[in-house]
Design a protein around this motif. Structure first.
Motif, short mmCIF file in Angstrom:
data_model
loop_
_atom_site.label_atom_id
_atom_site.label_comp_id
_atom_site.label_asym_id
_atom_site.label_seq_id
_atom_site.Cartn_x
_atom_site.Cartn_y
_atom_site.Cartn_z
N THR A 228 0.84 -1.20 0.00
CA THR A 228 0.00 0.00 0.00
C THR A 228 0.87 1.25 0.00
O THR A 228 2.10 1.19 0.07
CB THR A 228 -0.92 0.03 1.24
OG1 THR A 228 -0.12 0.24 2.41
CG2 THR A 228 -1.69 -1.29 1.37
N TYR A 229 0.22 2.39 -0.04
CA TYR A 229 0.92 3.67 0.00
C TYR A 229 1.76 3.79 1.28
O TYR A 229 2.87 4.33 1.28
CB TYR A 229 -0.13 4.78 -0.06
CG TYR A 229 0.38 6.18 -0.30
CD1 TYR A 229 1.06 6.52 -1.46
CD2 TYR A 229 0.12 7.19 0.62
CE1 TYR A 229 1.48 7.81 -1.69
CE2 TYR A 229 0.55 8.49 0.40
CZ TYR A 229 1.23 8.80 -0.76
OH TYR A 229 1.65 10.08 -0.98
N TYR A 230 1.23 3.26 2.39
CA TYR A 230 1.96 3.30 3.66
C TYR A 230 3.30 2.57 3.55
O TYR A 230 4.25 2.91 4.24
CB TYR A 230 1.14 2.62 4.76
CG TYR A 230 -0.16 3.29 5.11
CD1 TYR A 230 -0.19 4.34 6.02
CD2 TYR A 230 -1.36 2.86 4.56
CE1 TYR A 230 -1.38 4.95 6.38
CE2 TYR A 230 -2.56 3.46 4.91
CZ TYR A 230 -2.57 4.50 5.81
OH TYR A 230 -3.75 5.10 6.15
N GLY A 231 3.34 1.55 2.70
CA GLY A 231 4.53 0.71 2.60
C GLY A 231 5.76 1.43 2.11
O GLY A 231 6.87 0.88 2.21
N GLU A 232 5.62 2.64 1.59
CA GLU A 232 6.78 3.37 1.09
C GLU A 232 7.58 4.06 2.20
O GLU A 232 8.72 4.48 1.97
CB GLU A 232 6.33 4.41 0.05
CG GLU A 232 7.46 5.11 -0.70
CD GLU A 232 8.36 4.17 -1.49
OE1 GLU A 232 9.50 4.57 -1.78
OE2 GLU A 232 7.93 3.03 -1.80
N LEU A 233 7.01 4.15 3.39
CA LEU A 233 7.73 4.85 4.46
C LEU A 233 9.06 4.17 4.78
O LEU A 233 10.08 4.85 4.94
CB LEU A 233 6.86 4.93 5.72
CG LEU A 233 7.49 5.69 6.89
CD1 LEU A 233 7.70 7.16 6.51
CD2 LEU A 233 6.64 5.58 8.14
N TYR B 252 0.15 0.70 10.15
CA TYR B 252 0.14 0.25 8.76
C TYR B 252 1.52 0.42 8.13
O TYR B 252 2.03 -0.45 7.42
CB TYR B 252 -0.87 1.05 7.93
CG TYR B 252 -2.32 0.85 8.28
CD1 TYR B 252 -2.80 -0.37 8.72
CD2 TYR B 252 -3.22 1.90 8.15
CE1 TYR B 252 -4.13 -0.56 9.03
CE2 TYR B 252 -4.57 1.73 8.46
CZ TYR B 252 -5.02 0.50 8.91
OH TYR B 252 -6.34 0.34 9.21
N ALA B 253 2.13 1.58 8.38
CA ALA B 253 3.43 1.90 7.77
C ALA B 253 4.55 1.03 8.35
O ALA B 253 5.56 0.81 7.68
CB ALA B 253 3.75 3.37 7.96
N LEU B 254 4.37 0.55 9.59
CA LEU B 254 5.41 -0.25 10.24
C LEU B 254 5.24 -1.74 10.01
O LEU B 254 6.05 -2.54 10.49
CB LEU B 254 5.42 0.03 11.75
CG LEU B 254 6.36 1.13 12.25
CD1 LEU B 254 6.14 2.44 11.52
CD2 LEU B 254 6.20 1.31 13.75
#
Length: 482
Positions: free
Chosen positions: A38-43, A138-140
């Motif tokens: 997802t978009y969060y995965g780019e962090l 989500y990002a972590l």
């Protein structure tokens, strides 16, 4: 003995209380990742690139306007052609994560000789210490090591949202599914430089502007504790030999409520007086024509990304005292396309309950009839007298105290803030659109409605709505149906 017994009880209670979150963390960390696409995965890739870069860096910190607007490879290549050996790091991702997490994660990665450019959007949430634990989890996902780089003050919020995150993740695992990405909002939209390379051809907003999220250049947007936090950040990295500058996000000229010289000068002066580091840009230079934008008033399209990057590059060259002209070719500004053919097939059962105004060969709903105001359930029609219904006035449905349920069909592509204000009996909002990118919404749709209202979407599209850039704000209100 009694004292010993009490001490034992306390010790056991502490162990139990500690065991629960530790167990949840282990489950969340060890279970197969579900949100990395997802978009969060780019962090995590953004953080890794910043942390692992050797030598001097130019770090551009912000939220989604940085993700959409900065071509770091283009800036880096031009600077190196002029003899400046910097790696440019794009470190902006998502307003739902907030500015604070981007500052917190980047702080320990800044070193001697680095330049930090802080380019926040002129929006209250971004200019505050807002922190969303649910979005951060989500990002972590699959990168729980980043948890230990967060601010200690946010740990309580993270702990409070852990059970919900693990439950949601386990539900995806149980069903063998993954969260649905929505349009360009996916980690696959970024390249190895963490630059967004997904094609965004032109402005897709209704009439070229998101009227739910207008841009006001007003000092009241800034929270005092946010200003202090950013200043502390600047002073910390300055002690390491780095320098920090303030710049601006792209701003859609159709969305800026007041772009007068007086307003811009006052906005600039406030920032200049409030922050302990220099401004490197003029806000007036970052107000662009609507044709350069994509799906929000701060997200540029692919051509706009080049244009904005060159604009930022010229300001960077200015602080480096480089006077050589930039010879990067800027694409023509894309034209805003004509509106697609309106939807004309659907449920018109309740058509006679509404009041209409003929506009551009179709109809806009301006209100409801006296009989319509007595209905507990209403479905917005797709057509009336053979012509398409394409819009409604922002206050058309206000104060319908009998309304309990409203259905919005696919002909409606834009939901206004406070659309149902004063609808004191409203319990259900049914969205028939299955693609969240085709129905725009702001952050105040539910202003003035009961707290327990629910928004129903197609079960197959539920995940896409939850992961959508703007609809994700309403995750707590979203429910599955049909």
């Amino acid at each position: 003995m009694k004292v010993k017994r009490i001490i034992c009880v306390i010790v056991v209670a502490v162990i139990v209380l500690m065991a629960a979150p530790v167990t949840l963390i282990c489950i969340g960390a060890c279970a197969s990742a579900r949100f990395t696409d997802t978009y969060y995965g780019e962090l995590a890739p953004m953080y890794d690139r910043l942390r692992n870069t050797d030598g001097k860096k130019i770090v551009i910190i912000g939220t989604s306007s940085v993700a959409f607007g900065v071509d770091s490879a283009l800036i880096e290549e031009e600077l190196r052609s002029e003899g400046y050996d910097y790696t440019v790091c794009n470190f902006g991702l998502y307003g739902a994560l907030g500015s604070k997490i981007m500052l917190d994660l980047s702080e320990k990665c800044i070193s001697d000789g680095d330049i930090v450019i802080f380019a926040p959007e002129p929006q209250e949430q971004v200019l505050s210490l807002y922190f969303s634990a649910s979005d951060t989890w989500y990002a972590l996902d699959d990168r729980f090591d980043l948890f230990f780089h967060l601010d200690w003050d946010d740990m309580g919020s993270m702990a409070g949202n852990l059970a919900g995150f693990v439950s949601e993740k386990m539900e995806y695992l149980r069903s063998g599914t993954y969260p649905q990405t929505s349009g360009v909002y996916a980690s696959a939209s970024f390249d190895d430089n963490c630059d967004m390379t997904a094609v965004r051809e032109n402005n897709v907003m209704n009439k070229g502007v998101d009227s739910n999220n207008m841009i006001t250049l007003d000092s009241s947007l800034f929270e005092d504790d946010f200003i202090n936090y950013v200043n502390d950040f600047a002073q910390t990295i300055r002690k390491r030999g780095a320098e920090m500058y303030y710049s601006f996000s792209p701003m859609n000229s159709l969305a800026v409520t007041d772009a007068s010289a007086e307003t811009i000068d006052a906005y600039y002066s406030f920032i200049d007086e409030s922050f302990c580091f220099d401004i490197m840009s003029n806000p007036a230079d970052y107000i662009y024509d609507a044709g350069w934008f994509y799906d929000s008033n701060v997200h540029v399209n692919s051509a706009g990304q080049i244009m904005h990057s060159v604009n930022l590059l010229n300001d960077i060259k200015s602080i480096l005292c480089c006077t050589t002209p930039t010879n990067i070719e800027i694409p023509d500004m894309p034209l805003i396309p004509d509106t697609d053919a309106p939807v004309t097939e659907g449920d018109n059962t309740d058509a006679d309950f509404f009041i209409y105004e003929a506009i551009d060969g179709g109809y806009t709903i301006t209100g409801v009839t006296d009989e319509g105001a007595q209905q507990s359930r209403l479905t917005i029609p797709v057509s009336y007298n053979g012509l398409a219904v394409t819009d409604y006035d922002a206050e058309a449905f206000n104060n319908l105290t009998s309304l309990e349920s409203i259905t919005i069909q696919t002909n409606i592509t834009y939901l206004y803030n406070s659309s149902f204000s004063g609808c004191s009996s409203l319990k259900e909002i049914h969205i028939r659109q299955t693609d969240p990118t085709q129905i725009s919404v702001g952050y105040r749709l539910l202003d003035g409605v009961p707290d327990d209202v629910e928004i129903y979407v197609n079960a197959a599209a539920y995940s896409a709505f939850c992961m959508n850039y703007t609809w994700s704000y309403y995750t707590a209100w979203l429910e599955k149906e049909w």
